[in-house]
Design an enzyme around this catalytic site. Sequence first.
Site, PDB file in Angstrom:
ATOM      1  CB  SER A   1      -0.842  -0.187   1.026  1.00 10.61           C
ATOM      2  OG  SER A   1      -1.662  -1.055   1.169  1.00 10.61           O
ATOM      3  N   GLY A   2       1.857   1.562   0.869  1.00  6.91           N
ATOM      4  CA  GLY A   2       2.552   2.494   0.925  1.00  6.91           C
ATOM      5  C   GLY A   2       3.409   2.779  -0.319  1.00  6.91           C
TER       6      GLY A   2
ATOM      7  CB  THR B   1       0.912  -7.379   4.438  1.00  2.00           C
ATOM      8  OG1 THR B   1       2.416  -7.819   4.292  1.00  2.00           O
ATOM      9  CG2 THR B   1       0.368  -8.201   5.546  1.00  2.00           C
ATOM     10  CB  CYS B   2      -3.033  -4.200   3.773  1.00  2.00           C
ATOM     11  SG  CYS B   2      -4.672  -3.507   3.786  1.00  2.00           S
TER      12      CYS B   2
ATOM     13  CB  CYS C   1      -6.676  -5.186   6.099  1.00  2.00           C
ATOM     14  SG  CYS C   1      -4.881  -4.402   6.662  1.00  2.00           S
TER      15      CYS C   1
ATOM     16  CE  LYS D   1      -9.003  -7.894   9.523  1.00  2.00           C
ATOM     17  NZ  LYS D   1      -7.826  -7.202  10.360  1.00  2.00           N
TER      18      LYS D   1
ATOM     19  CE1 TYR E   1      -6.009  -2.829  15.182  1.00  2.00           C
ATOM     20  CE2 TYR E   1      -3.928  -3.320  16.587  1.00  2.00           C
ATOM     21  CZ  TYR E   1      -4.640  -2.426  16.027  1.00  2.00           C
ATOM     22  OH  TYR E   1      -4.765  -1.058  16.141  1.00  2.00           O
TER      23      TYR E   1
ATOM     24  CD  GLU F   1      -8.458  -8.218  13.548  1.00  2.00           C
ATOM     25  OE1 GLU F   1      -8.746  -6.990  13.334  1.00  2.00           O
ATOM     26  OE2 GLU F   1      -7.604  -8.667  12.890  1.00  2.00           O
TER      27      GLU F   1
ATOM     28  NE  ARG G   1       3.674 -12.135  26.144  1.00  2.00           N
ATOM     29  CZ  ARG G   1       4.893 -11.400  25.909  1.00  2.00           C
ATOM     30  NH1 ARG G   1       6.146 -11.648  26.414  1.00  2.00           N
ATOM     31  NH2 ARG G   1       4.781 -10.401  25.084  1.00  2.00           N
TER      32      ARG G   1
ATOM     33  CB  THR H   1      -3.146  -0.436   5.506  1.00  2.00           C
ATOM     34  OG1 THR H   1      -2.719  -1.926   5.645  1.00  2.00           O
ATOM     35  CG2 THR H   1      -3.090  -0.211   4.163  1.00  2.00           C
TER      36      THR H   1
ATOM     37  CG  HIS I   1     -34.097   7.997  17.695  1.00  2.00           C
ATOM     38  ND1 HIS I   1     -33.789   7.426  18.827  1.00  2.00           N
ATOM     39  CD2 HIS I   1     -35.446   7.679  17.853  1.00  2.00           C
ATOM     40  CE1 HIS I   1     -34.545   6.645  19.381  1.00  2.00           C
ATOM     41  NE2 HIS I   1     -35.747   6.770  18.726  1.00  2.00           N
TER      42      HIS I   1
ATOM     43  CD  GLU J   1     -30.259   8.018  19.038  1.00  2.00           C
ATOM     44  OE1 GLU J   1     -30.833   9.162  19.379  1.00  2.00           O
ATOM     45  OE2 GLU J   1     -30.721   7.031  18.793  1.00  2.00           O
TER      46      GLU J   1
END
Length: 495
Positions: A31-32, A68-69, A74, A77, A209, A213, A230, A342, A468, A473
Amino acid sequence: MSRKMLIDGDVGETTEETHYDFDLFVIGAGSGGVRASRFSAQYGAKVGICELPFHPISSEVVGGVGGTCVIRGCVPKKILVYGASFGPEIQDAREYGWQVNEKIDFDWKKLLHKKTEEILRLNGIYKRLLSNAGVKLFEGEGRIVGPNEVEVIQLDGTKLSYTAKHILIATGSRAARPAIPGQELAITSDEALSLDELPKRVVILGAGYIAVEFASIWRGMGSTVNLCFRKELPLRGFDDEMRALVARNLEGRGIILHPQTNLTQLVKTEDGIKVTTDHGEELMADAVLFATGRLPNTKRLNLQAVGVEVDSAGAVKVDEFSRTNVSSIWAIGDATNRMNLTPVALMEGTLFAKTVFGNEPSKPDYSNIPCAVFCIPPLSVVGVSEEEAIEKAQGDILVFTSTFNPMKNSISGRQEKTLMKLIVSAETDKVIGASMCGPDAAEIMQGIAVALKCGATKAQFDSTVGIHPSSAEEFVTMRSVTRRIAAAGKPKTNL
């Protein structure tokens, strides 16, 4: 060749430069790296980028455009989280009048096939983004052989050498494996996203994470899940009150928690993998997931030979503009181990291009960056936690909370609370932190993040009309202070 760019810390000087094959060469098309490449090319730079050939499971010789993402993080996943969410929701649907058979079948292979189709589609999109921007893509392993020279090792072993005015390291990170006897029997998140069969019994080591997940994913699909970690609570670094609720929700969904527990040995048996804990407990598993962190993916870049400084974990050391101690070499994303998300890598890539080729020096701003943990239900936060607020407090802190049973649960009968929290500076009335654990937390928190970025006050939250009926809210209707913490106060827990 004459070009305006950042040279030795000065912006805007136009100098006669040595000819290079590229103005910028990027190692790593995640991504980067893709963002930095595209945006640099839009500023007129001649850009090359290299990436390992595509494979869902990464190694030292395979990877894929998108990183990876997109390929093994991400995106796939989240697809599995969606898949896992349907099981409990189908159960809940009975109370809404839907006639559902007692036996509900789940086809893991079908979901896996759909997931692979999607990441292949995204891999192709990322390649087209580079091509459309005029970026030259090379398939192979990149390494740095000089301050202005990179080498690309192709699949057949052929080595190509290119010079570049600037080199950007964007190689991301790799899953770490703890040194436990039998560790070769375990998998990481890479393999977990591509298992041939759905494991019926899972042991997970970790509390971040990825651990919570995947615990939610596999439990939602019907697997027996043991989660070992731990500390007393999972998700160290997040708000303690939120961590406690996540733990309750995981247990409420049938996940077996083993706090203050480590693994000491994995042994292959006829009945699966026998896992021994440091308490002497034995657990049987079809799969053991190590979710114990990630390490910068830098060891094969030849950085030591060219004098680029790294820390003890292998993270590339950079200044506030993402520049290394070698003036022509830069680094962004997980390879620098600053804030490993990311969207942060995207921000760093954008600002790198602006700094180097846009004649506008720009530092990444790491304040008020929202994030989400996609356990079921999810947790999302922005700004400081209650514990961080107390630690950094110059004045009193006001804490506002709302705990309630979501409307959807009132019919389904699911006993699962939602918790929302605002942290407010008593002196300035500014909202300095927000967190939520409950359905749609990430979607709601993205909007809250804009408010915090703009410096919104609690009075402005209170003056905002809510939608609502919605959970969102609640963020604009918390009128009563749950607790006021004096500036001299201390965090209430150390979990």
